[in-house]
Design a protein around this motif. Structure first.
Motif, PDB file in Angstrom:
ATOM      1  N   PHE A 151       0.731  -1.115   0.036  1.00  0.00           N
ATOM      2  CA  PHE A 151      -0.133   0.243   0.015  1.00  0.00           C
ATOM      3  C   PHE A 151       0.956   1.323  -0.020  1.00  0.00           C
ATOM      4  N   LYS A 152       2.028   1.247   0.708  1.00  0.00           N
ATOM      5  CA  LYS A 152       2.933   2.377   0.787  1.00  0.00           C
ATOM      6  C   LYS A 152       3.437   2.674  -0.565  1.00  0.00           C
ATOM      7  N   SER A 153       3.846   1.766  -1.176  1.00  0.00           N
ATOM      8  CA  SER A 153       4.898   1.852  -2.545  1.00  0.00           C
ATOM      9  C   SER A 153       4.326   1.801  -3.496  1.00  0.00           C
ATOM     10  N   THR A 154       3.163   1.324  -3.905  1.00  0.00           N
ATOM     11  CA  THR A 154       2.281   1.330  -4.987  1.00  0.00           C
ATOM     12  C   THR A 154       1.054   2.055  -4.903  1.00  0.00           C
ATOM     13  N   THR A 155       0.773   2.878  -6.092  1.00  0.00           N
ATOM     14  CA  THR A 155      -0.417   3.614  -5.849  1.00  0.00           C
ATOM     15  C   THR A 155      -0.963   3.416  -7.431  1.00  0.00           C
ATOM     16  N   LEU A 156      -2.371   3.473  -7.036  1.00  0.00           N
ATOM     17  CA  LEU A 156      -3.281   3.370  -8.252  1.00  0.00           C
ATOM     18  C   LEU A 156      -4.386   4.508  -8.141  1.00  0.00           C
ATOM     19  N   GLU A 157      -4.312   5.329  -8.880  1.00  0.00           N
ATOM     20  CA  GLU A 157      -5.410   6.536  -8.898  1.00  0.00           C
ATOM     21  C   GLU A 157      -6.318   6.231 -10.119  1.00  0.00           C
ATOM     22  N   SER A 158      -6.199   5.562 -10.992  1.00  0.00           N
ATOM     23  CA  SER A 158      -7.141   5.444 -12.202  1.00  0.00           C
ATOM     24  C   SER A 158      -6.664   4.231 -12.923  1.00  0.00           C
ATOM     25  N   ASP A 159      -7.302   3.835 -14.116  1.00  0.00           N
ATOM     26  CA  ASP A 159      -6.938   2.875 -15.103  1.00  0.00           C
ATOM     27  C   ASP A 159      -5.999   3.453 -16.140  1.00  0.00           C
ATOM     28  N   SER A 160      -5.332   4.141 -15.854  1.00  0.00           N
ATOM     29  CA  SER A 160      -4.142   5.004 -16.838  1.00  0.00           C
ATOM     30  C   SER A 160      -2.931   4.553 -16.414  1.00  0.00           C
ATOM     31  N   TYR A 161      -2.637   4.572 -15.091  1.00  0.00           N
ATOM     32  CA  TYR A 161      -1.012   4.519 -14.653  1.00  0.00           C
ATOM     33  C   TYR A 161      -1.116   3.492 -13.107  1.00  0.00           C
ATOM     34  N   VAL A 162      -0.128   2.825 -13.205  1.00  0.00           N
ATOM     35  CA  VAL A 162       0.184   2.192 -11.821  1.00  0.00           C
ATOM     36  C   VAL A 162       1.509   2.911 -11.597  1.00  0.00           C
ATOM     37  N   CYS A 163       1.711   3.534 -10.264  1.00  0.00           N
ATOM     38  CA  CYS A 163       2.881   3.936  -9.952  1.00  0.00           C
ATOM     39  C   CYS A 163       3.565   3.288  -8.633  1.00  0.00           C
ATOM     40  N   VAL A 164       4.955   2.955  -9.040  1.00  0.00           N
ATOM     41  CA  VAL A 164       5.497   1.998  -8.217  1.00  0.00           C
ATOM     42  C   VAL A 164       6.978   2.857  -7.765  1.00  0.00           C
ATOM     43  N   ARG A 165       7.054   2.853  -6.224  1.00  0.00           N
ATOM     44  CA  ARG A 165       8.400   3.360  -5.848  1.00  0.00           C
ATOM     45  C   ARG A 165       9.332   2.247  -5.482  1.00  0.00           C
ATOM     46  N   GLU A 166      10.444   2.081  -5.937  1.00  0.00           N
ATOM     47  CA  GLU A 166      11.189   0.957  -5.614  1.00  0.00           C
ATOM     48  C   GLU A 166      12.678   1.450  -4.878  1.00  0.00           C
ATOM     49  N   SER A 167      13.005   0.737  -4.325  1.00  0.00           N
ATOM     50  CA  SER A 167      14.479   1.016  -3.569  1.00  0.00           C
ATOM     51  C   SER A 167      15.389   0.005  -3.800  1.00  0.00           C
ATOM     52  N   GLY A 168      16.661   0.328  -4.247  1.00  0.00           N
ATOM     53  CA  GLY A 168      17.661  -0.443  -4.630  1.00  0.00           C
ATOM     54  C   GLY A 168      19.021  -0.241  -4.577  1.00  0.00           C
ATOM     55  N   PRO A 169      20.018  -0.839  -4.699  1.00  0.00           N
ATOM     56  CA  PRO A 169      21.414  -0.295  -4.477  1.00  0.00           C
ATOM     57  C   PRO A 169      21.656   0.873  -5.052  1.00  0.00           C
ATOM     58  N   GLN A 170      21.113   1.207  -6.390  1.00  0.00           N
ATOM     59  CA  GLN A 170      21.413   2.438  -7.055  1.00  0.00           C
ATOM     60  C   GLN A 170      20.588   3.470  -6.593  1.00  0.00           C
TER      61      GLN A 170
END
Length: 1662
Positions: free
Chosen positions: A26-45
């Motif tokens: 719920f904190k990292s993936t947001t869905l406001e409509s059927d147009s976009y899925v927005c995902v925040r990812e954390s990695g070594p870079q």
């Protein structure tokens, strides 16, 4: 299929798009409509944001962003970022523009898009709204305080109704072992908040029956503490006139096995009036808003969902589960009504939903209701029923209602029908037309306009035509615009005169009208507006205007100004193709408005017109400047250029820059010839400006040819300062001399750097000018001083010699003196001349010149006078020194006392005269190299030694002590013997010593030091020198070291002893340390360097100190004399080296001796390593009881570490004691495995809960066939996906297949069961139990890794299962190919049809066709019917033609004839010809929709067919292709007379008609003869028929034709006569002139572009 009223679709799987599984929350993936899925990812870079574009083929865009949360706009490519909880930024990713930015005081815990403009934000205490697109920099606006009911809640959603008056914020919290929901409902207009229990909420609206406006409702779903779910639907903001909406409260069903489930999302479809409720465990609930009825419940996913949004314009719901599946649910429009009727048996509900959403399926019910109402005379309800059903709203229904006659006093059913529709919505096309007709007939246009503005009508072209027929183009325009009938919109705009709106409209809709015609109409009405409109069309660029035609429209009406304005804009690109139009525009303006043409030409707007033509017109118009700009012929240029009185001089000068050299010179000659006095100034300016181009020499000749000295002088005066031509400068000097411009000559020769000095010098000598200053300047600049002095002295210009020396260049006095000396001038004169320039003469050059001539004494008075003047010039002193040396006038005193001379110069002067004087000079000046050379050459070593010691310079010492110096030894001897004894300062001594050391002269150094130290001197007790002497002896003569150590006592032992050791003088080093009582260092030398442990032990016993014993112990330990070392350590009582002692003792197995040392160490140290070593010793010696006692007592041992050490050495019993004491269950379990106590090992592994422990215990249990215990371990391993492969390999390697399958089967019920478990079980089934594979796949296909199982099924040859997986993995190509290749195992026709239409590789279509031909020919047509939209029809047909199987697909060919494909048509023709089906052939040929085939080729094939019907068709084809002769030949042979006559009539050929008439006469076929006369009446010639009749006596047969012809001729004559009479009458009326008629000169036809009486233009009046 009516069992499920929803369409359920998996759009994609985020993990397959590269989204990290750990980011799916719920904190990292947001869905406001059927147009976009927005995902925040954390990695070594670093942090990135992945944006999945759901409507762009699931394209993934990644951005490097440090934000902690990101949400996308519902429809636009706009992202909102939050950093550190408080910093908010909004960016447009498309334009890369930051829209807004703001920083709040408190962190934002949730934010959501409330609509297209506004963001809702929730913090720990406040609720905000933020308008992102208001164009300001304003930050969020406070909406309300957060209600206390939301305290300690996780905020999960915020919603608002469209008017942004009502808001709801929802949160969840853990209460009493359940997830409770709390909602804050807030009304902005009232400023009131209300707390409601609820997990999900949404605002919606529904159109009730009889309501004028939609009813707004608030929907909230909740699960109570008792586990009961409830949905409440409550009306808000009741609208006046709407029926009341009763509150609805209905249950939300939760299955008993989902007791922890709760709602996570509520979405409402305003269009359909449907509510979607989605729960955490993936259950979807559908409710009807109006009635609150539950429509459907089902589970769509077994994985938990965590976010959702509206789908497909709000008609469905979109969600994401923890596996990353993006799932969509919406109403199945074709299934919902049958479902409600069949499953729920709720007819009223079905009718209500069908009416509201326009769903199919209830047509019969509506139709039945409608008919019943009609039969009962209930027309009002009949109209309402018809209006409520989309399927009944047809023209047929309208016609039925129109033809019903209402009862007196009642409203017409059709009006009731329209009234009902207008109240509930809008009319369709048919209804709009039917309603518009009576309204417009009754002239109620305001009512029609009202409906139009309210979008109650569906506009169409037909409706617009009806409106326009009532003479209202403005209203018709509104209809046409809404109906998008562009051609009629433009027509109406033109009719209304709204030309300025035409172009914007056409641009908006992409329509291209006939602009030329529009402009022509506009020119007649408003020429200025027409010009503006035409110009705007050009600016647009999309209108394809014929510029020339449009310009002619203006010019033909004499609108010169408007036409010019248009053409100027049209031709601004100055294209070569526009040359003709440019010429035309300039011609017209030169004839009518020359000033406009002048402005156009002046602005250089055009460059491709006919320049000669325009030039002539400019000359005729008096525009001489423009004429010259256009002329290229020199004759024309010469004719025009003489008008200098009207040509601007500046322009005329610039104009010459456009001419070549020949033209320029010709034009200049013309100007000088025509009027030299008037044009001279211009000629000079031209010559000056273009001097480089025309050539200065040519211009000089030009002026000389006209004997124009003045012009020549002024011309050259303007260029002489810039020219690089020496001859030009010379000419100028020559000219200036002729006009007596001496000052100008003086200036030029002084400032100019170009002229030839020799040439000018000679000219000036010859010129014998009164003033010789120019000559002096030239000679001075070019260094002709000697020649100058000779010339001046010879010609007795003595005054100018003084002038030169005193005023021009005193610095050249040395050369002047040299010249005077050369001519043997009197010395007194020279001395006087020198005295006159005292202080301004360069002495060095003067001395050099005089010294060359051996006359230095001549300068003595001058030099002494110079000194008296306070000069400090070094050259003065140098010269004086030389004079004193030569004259032996106390040179030593001068050299020693004077500091101003150059020692180097004077020293060199003295070297051959007196070396000692040179030594004095060099010594004074510090000229080291010269001093060393002179002292070496003259054996002056004593002076050199003194100089070196006094200078004390290392670099200088290095230079003289170099081995290459042959004088080195003599110098050192003088330094030791003489120099050192004279010194009392230690600094020179130390520098000398260092110099000897650096130059590797140890023997000399020792001699020097012995003289200093051993002999009485101030340096006897110098520590540094003593140490240096010993050091030197160590390196150069070690035999002296012992003696020096004994005699000396001021040296540093810490410096000398290490040097002795380094040079292996070990005994000397020991003696040094011992002499200075450095015992530890002495011991170190004994044990480390001399390596005598015995002497060390004696030395330690002698002095008996702890440090000595410790040192000895270290040495003994390093020598592996461990017992002796331990004894020494014990005597020292120093345990600081315990780590090394422990390591070496344990490695040597001396644990028994080590215990004594460790006991000693524990007395002073509390180190874990000591306690660990003691435990290890006990363990090695088997003293387990001592271990237990030691562990029970106080200690600092790291039991885990020592336990690991004992475990590695396989001392498991001792290790068990240690692991047990620290409760290290992981290691204890492993130890128990090695002790074969498996049950205890499993118990410990359970306590340890560590994967590696479970793995180890599991392997041990498997190895010992303890399968029950192994399964316990395995269940704890398989929940870790990374351990599965190794676990499976272990079982398989040992052959325990059933056991591993049983393990995974038991593991499927685990709460943490994951995809890998289902996948591995599927693979195991494929290998060892294939009969279970299909059942497993059907149950769990969504939870397996399909690619891995695909590979397993393929290896196991399980083809039905393989196809099943390909289908669910959407690899339709592989599914189809597998079914084709393995048809004996897996073919199913119905499945294959569903698969084949989804493949992406087109070649598979044709493989499938070949497969069906070979194996299932009876099903081939069915397959082709499915593939019709996707296959290449010609290719398919050719395949069957090539294989000679064309009849197989005849039904298919018939079905695709409507495609009108030539190959298909040809193949079908072949089949018909083969089957001799002429009827079908004729039908196909006559069908114009199947006209794509080679008709001539087909005609040739049928021409000789055995059946006459096919030959008849051949004739028909020839006729269609206008091959009438071929057709006639066939028809004649087969005697098909009706077809023959018809062919003649079609041909419209008189010749063929005559030939056929002859044929019928010759064959005696009189009936056909007469028929042809009738059919070809307009083709045959009357005289030909009469002749033919007369020749063959056919008068009776042609009589009807003859009568008809006579009648037509008489009718035409009557018309001609009537027209003649009318003309005569008109001619009589026109014979008298009309009063006031203009004369022919103005009324006659317009020729060209002359004066016209009408219109406006340049010079014309109204």
């Amino acid at each position: 299929m009516s069992d499920i009223p929803i369409n359920f679709t998996q759009l994609t799987e985020l993990t397959q798009l590269g989204i990290l599984p750990q980011s799916l929350d719920f904190k990292s993936t947001t869905l406001e409509s059927d147009s976009y899925v927005c995902v925040r990812e954390s990695g070594p870079q670093g942090n990135t944001v992945a944006i999945v574009e759901l409507k762009n083929n699931f394209n993934v865009v990644r951005k490097n962003m440090s934000a902690d949360n990101a949400i996308m706009h519902p429809t636009q490519n706009v992202i909102a970022l939050r950093a550190n909880g408080t910093t908010l930024q909004i960016f447009n990713l498309g334009t890369k523009q930051r829209l807004k930015s703001f920083t709040l005081d408190t962190p934002v815990v949730l934010w959501k898009w409330l609509d297209e403009q506004v963001l809702g934000l929730v913090t720990a205490s406040t609720i905000y709204t933020w308008n992102v697109f208001d164009g300001t920099n304003d930050g969020p606006q406070k909406l309300s305080d957060r209600h206390h009911c939301l305290n300690n809640c996780q905020i999960i959603n915020m919603v608002a109704e469209p008017a942004l008056n009502w808001f709801a914020v929802t949160g969840i919290a853990q209460e009493d072992g359940r997830i409770a929901g709390h909602t804050q409902l807030y009304c902005k207009s009232r400023g009131v908040s209300q707390a409601i229990e609820g997990h999900v909420a949404k605002f919606a609206q529904v159109k009730l029956n009889g309501a004028a406006q939609p009813t707004k409702v608030f929907c909230i779903g909740n699960k109570t503490a008792l586990g009961q779910g409830t949905l409440h639907i409550i009306e808000i903001d009741h609208a006046d006139g709407n029926p009341p909406f009763a509150k609805k409260s209905v249950d939300i069903f939760f299955p008993p096995d989902a007791s922890n489930d709760f709602p996570v999302s509520l979405q409402a479809s305003d269009k359909y009036g449907i509510i979607y409720i989605l729960t955490k465990y993936g259950f979807i609930h559908l409710y009807d808003i109006e009635s609150g009825s539950n429509l459907f419940v089902n589970r769509i996913t077994v994985d938990p969902v965590f976010t959702a949004s509206p789908y497909n314009d709000g008609t469905g719901i979109l969600t994401i589960n923890k596996q990353g599946q993006v799932l969509a649910v919406e109403i199945a429009q074709d299934q919902i009504i049958p479902y409600l009727l069949e499953k729920l048996s709720d007819v009223p509900l079905a009718l209500a939903i069908a009416s509201r959403g326009g769903f199919p399926g209830a047509e019969n019910l509506f139709r039945q209701q409608f008919q019943n109402c009609l039969n009962q005379g209930d027309y009002a309800n009949a109209a309402k029923v018809a209006a409520s059903s989309e399927q009944l709203r047809t023209q047929d229904t309208i016609d039925k209602l129109k033809h019903i006659t209402p009862q007196p006093g009642q409203i017409s059913p059709i009006l009731q029908y329209f009234s009902t529709l207008l109240d509930s919505g809008s009319l369709n096309q048919y209804e709009s037309i039917e309603l518009a007709k009576p309204v417009l007939q009754q002239d109620r246009k305001p009512l029609f306009e009202k409906w139009l503005k309210e979008d109650k009508l569906t506009c169409s072209e037909e409706l617009g035509d009806i409106v326009k027929s009532y003479n209202d183009p403005a209203l018709a325009l509104a209809v046409y615009i809404r109906a998008n009938v562009s051609i009629k919109v433009v027509s109406c705009l033109a009719e209304l005169g709204q030309f300025d709106k035409i172009l914007p409209y056409c641009q908006k809709v992409g329509y291209q009208p006939d602009y030329t015609n529009l402009i022509q109409n506009l020119v007649r009405v408003n020429p200025d507006k027409a010009s503006e409109f035409a110009t705007s069309l050009l600016a647009n660029g999309e209108a394809q205007l014929n510029v020339e035609s449009v310009a002619d429209l203006f010019f033909s009406q004499n609108y010169i100004q408007q036409g010019t304005a248009f053409l100027l804009d049209a031709l601004k690109s100055d294209s070569p193709a526009e040359g003709q139009l440019q010429t035309k525009l300039l011609e017209i303006n030169l004839m009518h408005a020359p000033q406009v043409a002048d402005a156009i030409l002046g602005n250089q707007m055009f460059s491709h017109y006919d320049k000669p033509t325009i030039g002539k017109l400019c000359e005729k118009s008096g525009l001489f400047q423009r004429a010259l700009e256009h002329y290229d012929d020199i004759k024309d240029i010469k004719r025009v250029i003489v008008h200098t009185n009207v040509l601007p001089h500046d322009w005329l000068v610039s104009y010459f820059g456009q001419l070549n050299v020949q033209q320029s010179m010709a034009a200049l000659n013309e100007l000088m010839t025509s009027n030299m006095q008037q044009n001279l100034q211009v000629v000079i300016q031209v010559a000056t400006k273009y001097s480089d181009l025309l050539g200065p020499l040519n211009l000089i000749k030009f002026f000389e040819s006209y004997k124009c000295n003045e012009g020549k002088y002024y011309y050259l005066s303007l260029i002489v300062n810039f020219t690089q031509e020496p001859d030009v400068v010379f000419k100028y000097i020559e000219a200036a001399a002729k006009v007596n411009q001496i000052k100008e000559i003086e200036r030029v020769v002084r400032d100019n750097n170009v002229y030839n000095g020799e040439k000018v010098k000679n000219f000036l000598k010859e010129a014998q000018l009164e003033d010789q200053l120019p000559l002096i300047i030239v000679c001075d600049r070019f260094n002709f001083v000697h020649d100058l002095i000779l010339y001046l002295y010879k010609n007795q210009y003595y005054k100018f010699i003084e002038v030169y020396v005193q005023q021009v260049n005193p610095s050249n006095t040395p050369q002047v003196i040299a010249g005077l000396l050369d001519v043997d001038c009197d010395e007194n004169i020279i001395k006087g001349l020198l005295m006159s320039v005292l202080g301004r003469v360069p002495l060095k050059e003067l001395v050099a010149e005089v010294e060359k001539r051996n006359r230095l004494k001549l300068l003595l008075p001058f030099l002494e006078k110079t000194l008296e003047g306070g000069s400090t010039d070094q050259e003065v002193y140098n010269t004086l020194a030389k004079i004193y040396i030569d004259s032996n006038n106390s040179p030593e005193k001068f050299l020693e006392e004077n500091n101003n001379y150059d020692t180097l110069s004077v020293g060199r002067y003295c070297e051959k005269r007196d070396p000692y004087l040179a030594y004095i000079a060099y010594s004074k000046g510090g000229n080291d190299d010269e001093l060393i050379n002179i002292t070496n050459e003259n054996k002056m070593y004593k002076y050199q030694a003194r100089y070196l010691l006094a200078k004390s310079d290392f670099g200088l010492w290095d230079k003289v002590l170099t081995p290459e110096n042959p004088h080195r030894r003599q110098l050192v001897d003088h330094v030791i013997a003489t120099g050192i004894s004279e010194l009392s300062d230690p600094e020179p001594v130390s520098i000398t010593v260092k110099a000897l050391m650096e130059n590797d002269m140890p023997q000399e150094l020792i001699e020097l030091l012995e003289k200093i130290i051993l002999e009485p001197s101030p340096f006897n007790d110098n520590t540094s020198l003593q140490g240096l002497m010993i050091l030197t002896a160590i390196k150069a003569d070690p035999s002296r070291v012992a003696n020096y150590i004994e005699k000396l006592d001021k040296y540093d032992p810490n410096e000398i002893a290490p040097l002795c050791i380094d040079n292996e003088l070990l005994e000397e080093a020991f003696e040094v340390y011992d002499k200075f009582e450095l015992r530890n260092e002495a011991m170190k030398v004994l044990v480390d360097d001399i390596m005598s442990l015995d002497r060390g032990e004696q030395y330690a016993e002698k002095y008996d100190t702890s440090d000595l014993w410790f040192q000895l112990g270290n040495a003994q330990l390093n020598g592996l004399r461990i017992p002796e070392a331990i004894k020494s350590y014990v005597k020292s009582k120093n345990a600081s080296n315990f780590e090394q002692v422990i390591e070496i003792s344990e490695r040597a197995g001396k644990e028994e001796e080590l215990i004594q040392y460790l006991d000693m160490a524990r007395e002073s140290l509390r180190e874990p390593a000591i306690d660990n070593a003691l435990i290890n010793c006990y363990a090695v010696l088997g003293r387990l009881s001592d271990i237990e006692r030691f562990v029970a007592g106080p200690n600092v041992a790291v039991l885990n570490d020592i336990g690991d050490k004992l475990f590695e050495s396989q001392n498991y019993k001792a290790a068990k004691i240690l692991y047990s004491s620290v409760s290290n269950y992981s290691k204890l379990a492993t130890t128990l495995v090695y002790l074969e106590d498996y049950q205890s090992a499993v118990d410990c592994a359970r306590k340890a809960s560590n994967t590696s422990v479970w793995k180890q215990v599991n392997n041990a249990c498997i190895e010992n066939k303890e399968f029950r215990l192994a399964q316990i371990c395995g269940l704890n391993l398989i929940i870790d996906a990374e351990e599965l492969p190794e676990l499976v390999r272990t079982y398989e390697h040992n052959g325990y297949f059933n056991e591993v399958i049983a393990l995974f089967e038991n593991g499927l019920g685990l709460e943490r069961a994951h995809m890998g478990m289902f996948t591995e079980l599927a693979i195991l089934y494929c290998k060892y139990s294939p009969e279970k594979v299909m059942e497993h796949l059907k149950l769990f296909w969504s939870r397996i890794n399909i690619p891995k199982v695909l590979s397993a099924c393929e290896k196991a040859h399980l083809y039905p299962e393989l196809i099943f997986l390909y289908c669910h993995y959407e690899e339709w190509d592989n599914a189809a190919l597998t079914m084709i290749e393995k048809s004996e195992f897996a073919f199913d026709h119905s499945s294959f049809k569903e698969i084949i239409i989804k493949v992406s590789n087109l070649e598979i279509y044709y493989k499938a066709i070949n497969f069906y031909v070979s194996e299932n020919p009876n099903l081939l047509v069915d397959l082709l019917s499915v593939l019709t939209p996707k296959i290449d029809l010609p290719r398919v047909v050719r395949m069957f033609i090539k294989s000679n199987n064309l009849p197989l697909i005849k039904p298919f060919l018939i079905s695709v004839l409507d495609k009108n494909n030539s190959v298909v048509n040809g193949a079908y023709h072949d089949i018909l010809i083969e089957e001799e089906d002429y009827k079908s052939m004729r039908s196909v040929i006559e069908n114009e929709s199947n006209n794509r085939f080679n008709s001539l080729d087909l005609a040739e094939r049928l021409e000789n067919h055995d059946l006459i019907f096919f030959r008849q068709i051949s004739a028909t084809l020839y006729t269609k292709n206008k091959k009438y002769i071929k057709a006639i030949s066939i028809l004649k042979n087969d005697k098909l007379w009706p077809d023959l006559i018809k062919t003649i009539a079609i041909s419209q050929s008189t010749k063929l008609a005559h030939e056929t008439l002859d044929y019928f006469v010759e064959t005696g076929n009189h009936e056909c003869f007469v028929a042809l006369l009738y059919a070809a009446y307009g083709l045959v010639e009357y005289d030909y028929v009469l002749e033919l009749s007369w020749l063959h006596d056919l008068g009776n047969f042609i009589k009807p034709y003859e009568i008809s012809n006579i009648y037509e001729n008489k009718k035409k004559l009557d018309e001609v006569y009537e027209d003649l009479q009318k003309r005569k009458a008109e001619k009589t009326d026109d014979s008298e002139p009309v009063a006031g008629q203009p004369l022919m000169i103005t009324n006659g036809p317009m020729m060209g572009l002359g004066y016209q009486p009408t219109g406006t233009g340049f010079g014309n009046s109204y």
